[in-house]
Motif scaffolding. Structure first.
Motif, PDB file in Angstrom:
ATOM      1  N   SER A  54       0.652  -0.794   0.494  1.00  0.00           N
ATOM      2  CA  SER A  54      -0.097  -0.208   0.135  1.00  0.00           C
ATOM      3  C   SER A  54       0.951   1.046  -0.116  1.00  0.00           C
ATOM      4  N   SER A  55       2.069   1.595   0.866  1.00  0.00           N
ATOM      5  CA  SER A  55       2.776   2.095   1.347  1.00  0.00           C
ATOM      6  C   SER A  55       3.605   2.380  -0.377  1.00  0.00           C
ATOM      7  N   LEU A  56       3.176   1.846  -1.473  1.00  0.00           N
ATOM      8  CA  LEU A  56       4.195   2.149  -2.438  1.00  0.00           C
ATOM      9  C   LEU A  56       3.392   2.844  -3.765  1.00  0.00           C
ATOM     10  N   ILE A  57       2.099   2.134  -3.252  1.00  0.00           N
ATOM     11  CA  ILE A  57       0.814   1.966  -4.248  1.00  0.00           C
ATOM     12  C   ILE A  57       0.772   3.866  -3.956  1.00  0.00           C
ATOM     13  N   PHE A  58       0.170   3.782  -3.086  1.00  0.00           N
ATOM     14  CA  PHE A  58      -0.089   5.276  -2.983  1.00  0.00           C
ATOM     15  C   PHE A  58       0.191   6.499  -3.442  1.00  0.00           C
ATOM     16  N   PRO A  59       1.514   6.363  -3.593  1.00  0.00           N
ATOM     17  CA  PRO A  59       2.055   8.149  -3.832  1.00  0.00           C
ATOM     18  C   PRO A  59       2.564   7.964  -5.275  1.00  0.00           C
ATOM     19  N   LEU A  60       2.439   5.926  -5.991  1.00  0.00           N
ATOM     20  CA  LEU A  60       2.276   6.359  -7.200  1.00  0.00           C
ATOM     21  C   LEU A  60       1.037   7.334  -7.888  1.00  0.00           C
ATOM     22  N   LEU A  61      -0.140   6.900  -7.229  1.00  0.00           N
ATOM     23  CA  LEU A  61      -1.147   8.001  -7.017  1.00  0.00           C
ATOM     24  C   LEU A  61      -1.316   9.350  -6.822  1.00  0.00           C
ATOM     25  N   ASP A  63       1.683  11.263  -8.063  1.00  0.00           N
ATOM     26  CA  ASP A  63       1.769  12.199  -9.307  1.00  0.00           C
ATOM     27  C   ASP A  63       1.244  11.567  -9.556  1.00  0.00           C
ATOM     28  N   LYS A  64       0.110  10.557 -10.538  1.00  0.00           N
ATOM     29  CA  LYS A  64      -0.784  10.634 -10.845  1.00  0.00           C
ATOM     30  C   LYS A  64      -2.297  11.573 -10.107  1.00  0.00           C
ATOM     31  N   ASN A  65      -2.219  12.933  -9.352  1.00  0.00           N
ATOM     32  CA  ASN A  65      -3.123  13.623  -9.189  1.00  0.00           C
ATOM     33  C   ASN A  65      -4.041  13.517  -8.621  1.00  0.00           C
ATOM     34  N   ILE A  66      -4.240  12.030  -8.109  1.00  0.00           N
ATOM     35  CA  ILE A  66      -5.130  11.437  -7.407  1.00  0.00           C
ATOM     36  C   ILE A  66      -5.164  11.910  -5.753  1.00  0.00           C
ATOM     37  N   GLN A  67      -5.744  12.096  -5.125  1.00  0.00           N
ATOM     38  CA  GLN A  67      -5.732  12.436  -4.639  1.00  0.00           C
ATOM     39  C   GLN A  67      -6.510  11.417  -3.168  1.00  0.00           C
ATOM     40  N   THR A  68      -5.660  11.112  -1.863  1.00  0.00           N
ATOM     41  CA  THR A  68      -5.555   9.637  -0.670  1.00  0.00           C
ATOM     42  C   THR A  68      -5.557  10.469   0.101  1.00  0.00           C
ATOM     43  N   HIS A  69      -5.616   9.241   1.239  1.00  0.00           N
ATOM     44  CA  HIS A  69      -5.336   9.788   2.650  1.00  0.00           C
ATOM     45  C   HIS A  69      -4.366   9.463   3.140  1.00  0.00           C
ATOM     46  N   PHE A  70      -3.401   9.584   1.984  1.00  0.00           N
ATOM     47  CA  PHE A  70      -2.118   8.375   2.904  1.00  0.00           C
ATOM     48  C   PHE A  70      -0.832   9.492   2.389  1.00  0.00           C
ATOM     49  N   ILE A  71      -0.399  10.074   4.028  1.00  0.00           N
ATOM     50  CA  ILE A  71       0.663  10.476   4.257  1.00  0.00           C
ATOM     51  C   ILE A  71       2.028   9.636   4.142  1.00  0.00           C
ATOM     52  N   GLU A  72       2.127   8.897   5.017  1.00  0.00           N
ATOM     53  CA  GLU A  72       4.350   7.788   4.900  1.00  0.00           C
ATOM     54  C   GLU A  72       3.466   6.671   5.792  1.00  0.00           C
ATOM     55  N   ARG A  73       4.519   5.730   5.408  1.00  0.00           N
ATOM     56  CA  ARG A  73       4.975   4.452   6.236  1.00  0.00           C
ATOM     57  C   ARG A  73       5.475   5.382   7.401  1.00  0.00           C
ATOM     58  N   LEU A  74       5.220   4.399   8.148  1.00  0.00           N
ATOM     59  CA  LEU A  74       5.462   4.772   9.422  1.00  0.00           C
ATOM     60  C   LEU A  74       7.011   4.171   9.671  1.00  0.00           C
ATOM     61  N   ALA A 191      -9.605   6.007   0.374  1.00  0.00           N
ATOM     62  CA  ALA A 191      -9.277   5.796   1.727  1.00  0.00           C
ATOM     63  C   ALA A 191      -8.911   4.518   1.769  1.00  0.00           C
ATOM     64  N   ASP A 192      -8.648   3.912   3.166  1.00  0.00           N
ATOM     65  CA  ASP A 192      -8.233   2.269   3.163  1.00  0.00           C
ATOM     66  C   ASP A 192      -7.203   1.898   2.393  1.00  0.00           C
TER      67      ASP A 192
END
Ligand code: TMP
Length: 237
Positions: A54-61, A63-74, A191-192
């Motif tokens: 998940s932490s690899l995929i959200f940043p790829l989204l 990059d394509k201007n898709i807003q998500t809830h993800f901030i960072e892998r802790l 989210a999720d």
């Protein structure tokens, strides 16, 4: 980093982030469930794999201007996300027919859906997440019809971007489930999680199943196939 436990789901725990109002810590569990919790098992390392994927995929989204809830892998099993009000809808996007749609509608396995088919399920464990239509969704959740339209448009855009991400690692994105949430600003974001728990991922050449279906149907080693998805994604990003 974590404060109060707010919610425990089948695959994750959700905590308030310590000293960070409006932010949550998602802690991925090793548990796997299927058929609305009827089948259960635990796999050491599953939580870490889903967190990593998940932490690899959200940043790829992003990059394509898709807003998500993800901030960072802790940490190995935790990620920081923006707090949202979760919309109680499971938004499924299908590119190829398999799973519940084949049984429900008698559609032949592997039939290609072009355009992709979107289905809405009511997120409610007691009811077994039933399939619902748009009018049910408007009645059962607090989304407006404009927001529901927006959710469907976002789901199709996410499908486009994720299909491309997986194509690069020789994986076909067969179908997947999304959840959306509303930020304090009112903005609707993805989210999720996005992981082999929530997607059907088939090797493009061999058709090998690289997702939770191996656990659902007892046809393979969950950790091995999740590891394979992570290994391929990591190598390409
Ligand atoms: P289905 O064919 O069983 O309806 O599943 C469609 C997609 O949704 C598939 O990629 C698996 C995913 N899914 C979840 O993420 N959570 C669930 O509870 C279910 C039933 C399916």
């Amino acid at each position: 980093m974590k404060a109060d436990l707010l919610y425990e789901g089948k695959a994750k725990r959700v905590y308030q982030a310590k000293d960070k109002p409006g932010q949550l810590v998602l802690a991925y569990k090793n548990d796997a469930t299927a058929f609305n919790g009827e089948k259960k098992a635990s796999f050491t390392g599953k939580g870490q794999l889903n967190n990593d994927i998940s932490s690899l995929i959200f940043p790829l989204l992003h990059d394509k201007n898709i807003q998500t809830h993800f901030i960072e892998r802790l940490s190995e099993t935790e990620q920081l996300v923006h707090q949202t009000e979760i919309i109680p809808l499971e938004v499924v996007v299908r590119n190829l027919a398999t799973g519940s749609i084949t049984k429900r509608l008698g559609i032949e396995e592997r039939t290609k859906f072009n355009p992709p088919i979107i289905e809405l399920f009511y997120k409610n464990d007691e009811l077994g997440d039933p399939l619902i239509n748009d009018e049910h969704a408007l009645y059962l959740s607090n989304v407006t019809s404009t927001e529901l339209q927006e959710i469907k448009e976002k789901a199709l855009e996410i499908n486009k971007q994720l299909t491309a991400v997986f194509k690069k690692i020789d994986v076909e994105l067969v179908d997947f489930k999304l959840e959306f949430g509303r930020l304090a600003s009112g903005c609707m974001v993805l989210a999720d999680e996005i992981s082999p728990d929530t997607c059907r991922l088939w090797d493009s050449t061999t058709n090998e199943k690289l997702d939770k279906d191996v656990f659902r149907h007892g046809t393979g080693d969950l950790l091995e196939v999740y590891q394979e998805i992570f290994r391929r994604l990591e190598a390409k990003s």
